[in-house]
Motif scaffolding. Structure first.
Motif, mmCIF file in Angstrom:
data_model
loop_
_atom_site.group_PDB
_atom_site.id
_atom_site.type_symbol
_atom_site.label_atom_id
_atom_site.label_comp_id
_atom_site.label_asym_id
_atom_site.label_seq_id
_atom_site.Cartn_x
_atom_site.Cartn_y
_atom_site.Cartn_z
ATOM 1 N N ILE A 131 6.217 -7.382 1.131
ATOM 2 C CA ILE A 131 4.928 -7.058 2.037
ATOM 3 C C ILE A 131 3.741 -7.724 0.994
ATOM 4 O O ILE A 131 3.822 -7.628 -0.173
ATOM 5 C CB ILE A 131 4.822 -5.453 1.905
ATOM 6 C CG1 ILE A 131 6.029 -4.954 2.395
ATOM 7 C CG2 ILE A 131 3.584 -5.232 2.515
ATOM 8 C CD1 ILE A 131 6.183 -3.489 2.568
ATOM 9 N N VAL A 132 2.825 -8.387 1.798
ATOM 10 C CA VAL A 132 1.595 -8.729 1.361
ATOM 11 C C VAL A 132 0.486 -7.766 1.727
ATOM 12 O O VAL A 132 0.169 -7.701 2.830
ATOM 13 C CB VAL A 132 1.389 -10.133 1.558
ATOM 14 C CG1 VAL A 132 -0.188 -10.664 1.204
ATOM 15 C CG2 VAL A 132 2.234 -11.208 1.169
ATOM 16 N N LEU A 133 -0.165 -7.130 0.839
ATOM 17 C CA LEU A 133 -0.901 -5.900 0.983
ATOM 18 C C LEU A 133 -2.121 -5.825 0.663
ATOM 19 O O LEU A 133 -2.223 -5.920 -0.699
ATOM 20 C CB LEU A 133 0.081 -4.496 0.444
ATOM 21 C CG LEU A 133 -0.765 -3.047 0.414
ATOM 22 C CD1 LEU A 133 -0.707 -2.847 2.114
ATOM 23 C CD2 LEU A 133 0.125 -2.150 -0.304
ATOM 24 N N ASP A 134 -3.153 -5.808 1.416
ATOM 25 C CA ASP A 134 -4.432 -5.775 1.126
ATOM 26 C C ASP A 134 -4.868 -4.207 0.920
ATOM 27 O O ASP A 134 -4.477 -3.280 1.158
ATOM 28 C CB ASP A 134 -5.442 -6.127 2.244
ATOM 29 C CG ASP A 134 -7.096 -5.905 2.169
ATOM 30 O OD1 ASP A 134 -7.331 -6.019 0.671
ATOM 31 O OD2 ASP A 134 -7.610 -5.367 3.044
ATOM 32 N N LEU A 135 -5.516 -4.136 -0.388
ATOM 33 C CA LEU A 135 -5.950 -2.621 -0.771
ATOM 34 C C LEU A 135 -7.152 -1.880 0.029
ATOM 35 O O LEU A 135 -6.961 -0.774 0.344
ATOM 36 C CB LEU A 135 -6.431 -2.552 -2.453
ATOM 37 C CG LEU A 135 -5.369 -2.690 -3.551
ATOM 38 C CD1 LEU A 135 -5.910 -2.364 -4.681
ATOM 39 C CD2 LEU A 135 -4.159 -1.749 -3.252
ATOM 40 N N LEU A 155 -5.974 4.315 5.782
ATOM 41 C CA LEU A 155 -5.432 4.799 4.474
ATOM 42 C C LEU A 155 -5.822 3.652 3.455
ATOM 43 O O LEU A 155 -6.301 2.627 3.851
ATOM 44 C CB LEU A 155 -3.782 4.487 4.526
ATOM 45 C CG LEU A 155 -3.170 5.315 5.775
ATOM 46 C CD1 LEU A 155 -1.633 5.017 5.797
ATOM 47 C CD2 LEU A 155 -3.241 7.033 5.419
ATOM 48 N N SER A 156 -5.802 4.001 2.279
ATOM 49 C CA SER A 156 -6.021 2.874 1.192
ATOM 50 C C SER A 156 -4.393 2.209 1.065
ATOM 51 O O SER A 156 -3.648 2.838 1.162
ATOM 52 C CB SER A 156 -6.608 3.538 -0.055
ATOM 53 O OG SER A 156 -5.399 3.918 -0.753
ATOM 54 N N GLY A 157 -4.556 0.966 0.345
ATOM 55 C CA GLY A 157 -3.736 0.241 0.189
ATOM 56 C C GLY A 157 -2.646 1.096 -0.822
ATOM 57 O O GLY A 157 -1.480 0.833 -0.725
ATOM 58 N N PHE A 158 -3.380 1.989 -1.693
ATOM 59 C CA PHE A 158 -2.376 2.648 -2.638
ATOM 60 C C PHE A 158 -1.681 3.470 -1.851
ATOM 61 O O PHE A 158 -0.518 3.875 -2.136
ATOM 62 C CB PHE A 158 -3.482 3.379 -3.600
ATOM 63 C CG PHE A 158 -4.187 2.464 -4.475
ATOM 64 C CD1 PHE A 158 -3.480 1.761 -5.391
ATOM 65 C CD2 PHE A 158 -5.506 2.542 -4.522
ATOM 66 C CE1 PHE A 158 -4.101 1.085 -6.425
ATOM 67 C CE2 PHE A 158 -6.259 1.710 -5.365
ATOM 68 C CZ PHE A 158 -5.473 0.993 -6.456
ATOM 69 N N ASP A 159 -2.379 4.230 -0.776
ATOM 70 C CA ASP A 159 -1.282 5.238 -0.086
ATOM 71 C C ASP A 159 -0.295 4.654 0.625
ATOM 72 O O ASP A 159 0.937 5.133 0.537
ATOM 73 C CB ASP A 159 -2.244 6.077 0.929
ATOM 74 C CG ASP A 159 -3.386 6.765 0.577
ATOM 75 O OD1 ASP A 159 -3.192 7.412 -0.735
ATOM 76 O OD2 ASP A 159 -4.363 6.746 1.054
ATOM 77 N N VAL A 160 -0.476 3.338 1.137
ATOM 78 C CA VAL A 160 0.737 2.837 1.699
ATOM 79 C C VAL A 160 1.890 2.109 0.550
ATOM 80 O O VAL A 160 2.897 2.495 0.906
ATOM 81 C CB VAL A 160 0.078 1.298 2.394
ATOM 82 C CG1 VAL A 160 1.284 0.514 2.871
ATOM 83 C CG2 VAL A 160 -0.646 1.559 3.288
ATOM 84 N N LEU A 161 1.414 1.924 -0.567
ATOM 85 C CA LEU A 161 2.262 1.304 -1.570
ATOM 86 C C LEU A 161 3.047 2.751 -2.236
ATOM 87 O O LEU A 161 4.172 2.680 -2.133
ATOM 88 C CB LEU A 161 1.219 1.009 -2.841
ATOM 89 C CG LEU A 161 2.093 0.356 -3.856
ATOM 90 C CD1 LEU A 161 2.943 -0.799 -3.240
ATOM 91 C CD2 LEU A 161 0.797 -0.418 -4.905
ATOM 92 N N LEU A 196 3.135 -7.436 -2.861
ATOM 93 C CA LEU A 196 2.169 -8.425 -3.661
ATOM 94 C C LEU A 196 0.824 -7.670 -3.164
ATOM 95 O O LEU A 196 0.766 -7.810 -1.917
ATOM 96 C CB LEU A 196 2.262 -9.686 -3.194
ATOM 97 C CG LEU A 196 1.225 -10.951 -3.598
ATOM 98 C CD1 LEU A 196 1.184 -10.773 -5.192
ATOM 99 C CD2 LEU A 196 1.518 -12.090 -2.975
ATOM 100 N N VAL A 197 0.172 -7.311 -4.030
ATOM 101 C CA VAL A 197 -1.157 -6.744 -3.443
ATOM 102 C C VAL A 197 -2.301 -7.760 -3.759
ATOM 103 O O VAL A 197 -2.494 -8.341 -4.567
ATOM 104 C CB VAL A 197 -1.504 -5.492 -4.385
ATOM 105 C CG1 VAL A 197 -2.831 -5.154 -4.596
ATOM 106 C CG2 VAL A 197 -0.572 -4.341 -4.278
ATOM 107 N N LEU A 198 -3.046 -7.658 -2.667
ATOM 108 C CA LEU A 198 -4.300 -8.474 -2.722
ATOM 109 C C LEU A 198 -5.566 -7.621 -2.740
ATOM 110 O O LEU A 198 -5.779 -6.515 -2.166
ATOM 111 C CB LEU A 198 -4.619 -9.002 -1.200
ATOM 112 C CG LEU A 198 -3.336 -10.067 -0.608
ATOM 113 C CD1 LEU A 198 -3.877 -10.724 0.747
ATOM 114 C CD2 LEU A 198 -2.967 -11.174 -1.756
#
Ligand code: CA
Length: 222
Positions: free
Chosen positions: A49-53, A58-64, A77-79
């Motif tokens: 997963i390539v994830l924008d924060l 939701l925030s990318g943190f919540d998704v993570l 991979l966080v962007l």
């Protein structure tokens, strides 16, 4: 071909990334919200997963956090445009596998992604958990809750194929090939018999094996 989930709400950047990743031979699903990311993750089998924060809902943190609370060890991979050390540390605490600060160059993204995929393929997680069912790769043991499931050889082979592809359809013919030897004379319903037995064993709080008509079977995520 590796399937990648891209989560990026910036339309121009997302378009560019989809083009870049597609040209590089990846199969991309692109979404723009955290909610869409989670629903895609729940049903898709992504290699990464390539994830924008910074997402609109939701925030990318919540998704993570959600992705990590699931059984999957899908590399993320966080962007982020934020260069703060805090975000970086927080993201790694939440289980990001790597970080890329915006703006970044295409070759760098591709190199990081390749490294993540190599790592995850070389080093699968030691166990897979689907609801109350756990499979330990090292010794091939299955547990339902605290109890060891003692499975005959064929049932074990069927369940193993389903659990390592949890959430995806395992084609009937492929499953039969993997479970029965090529030279074995197997009746047309043999696979159904094993699936039926496994369903009974898993009935007390375990995950469900779904029949996907005309295709095969799928162990559902819980
Ligand atoms: Ca954003």
């Amino acid at each position: 071909m590796s399937r990648i989930l891209l989560v990026e709400d910036d339309a121009a950047l997302a378009r560019g990334l989809v083009a870049l990743l597609t040209q590089s031979g990846y199969d991309i699903d692109a979404v723009t919200t955290g909610a869409a990311a989670l629903s895609h993750h729940a049903v898709g089998a992504y290699a990464a997963i390539v994830l924008d924060l910074g997402l609109p809902d939701l925030s990318g943190f919540d998704v993570l956090r959600q992705v990590r609370s699931d059984s999957s060890r899908c590399p993320v991979l966080v962007l982020t445009a934020r260069s703060g050390l805090d975000d970086r540390v927080r993201g790694l605490d939440f289980g990001a596998d790597d970080y890329l600060l915006k703006p970044f160059e295409a070759p760098e993204l591709l190199a990081r992604l390749r490294a993540l995929l190599r790592r995850s393929q070389a080093d699968p997680s030691p166990s897979i958990t689907v609801g109350r069912l756990t499979f330990e790769r090292a010794n091939g043991a299955f547990r339902l809750g605290d109890e060891l499931l003692e499975l005959p050889r064929r049932e074990r082979a069927v369940l193993e194929q389903l659990v390592i592809r949890v959430g995806t359809i395992v084609l009937r013919e492929k499953l039969a090939d993997m479970v029965f030897g090529l030279n074995e004379d197997v009746g047309p319903n043999a696979l159904e018999v094993y699936i039926g037995r496994l369903r009974k064993r898993l009935a007390s709080g375990g995950p469900h094996i779904r029949t996907v008509r005309g295709l095969g079977y799928m162990l559902e995520r819980m």
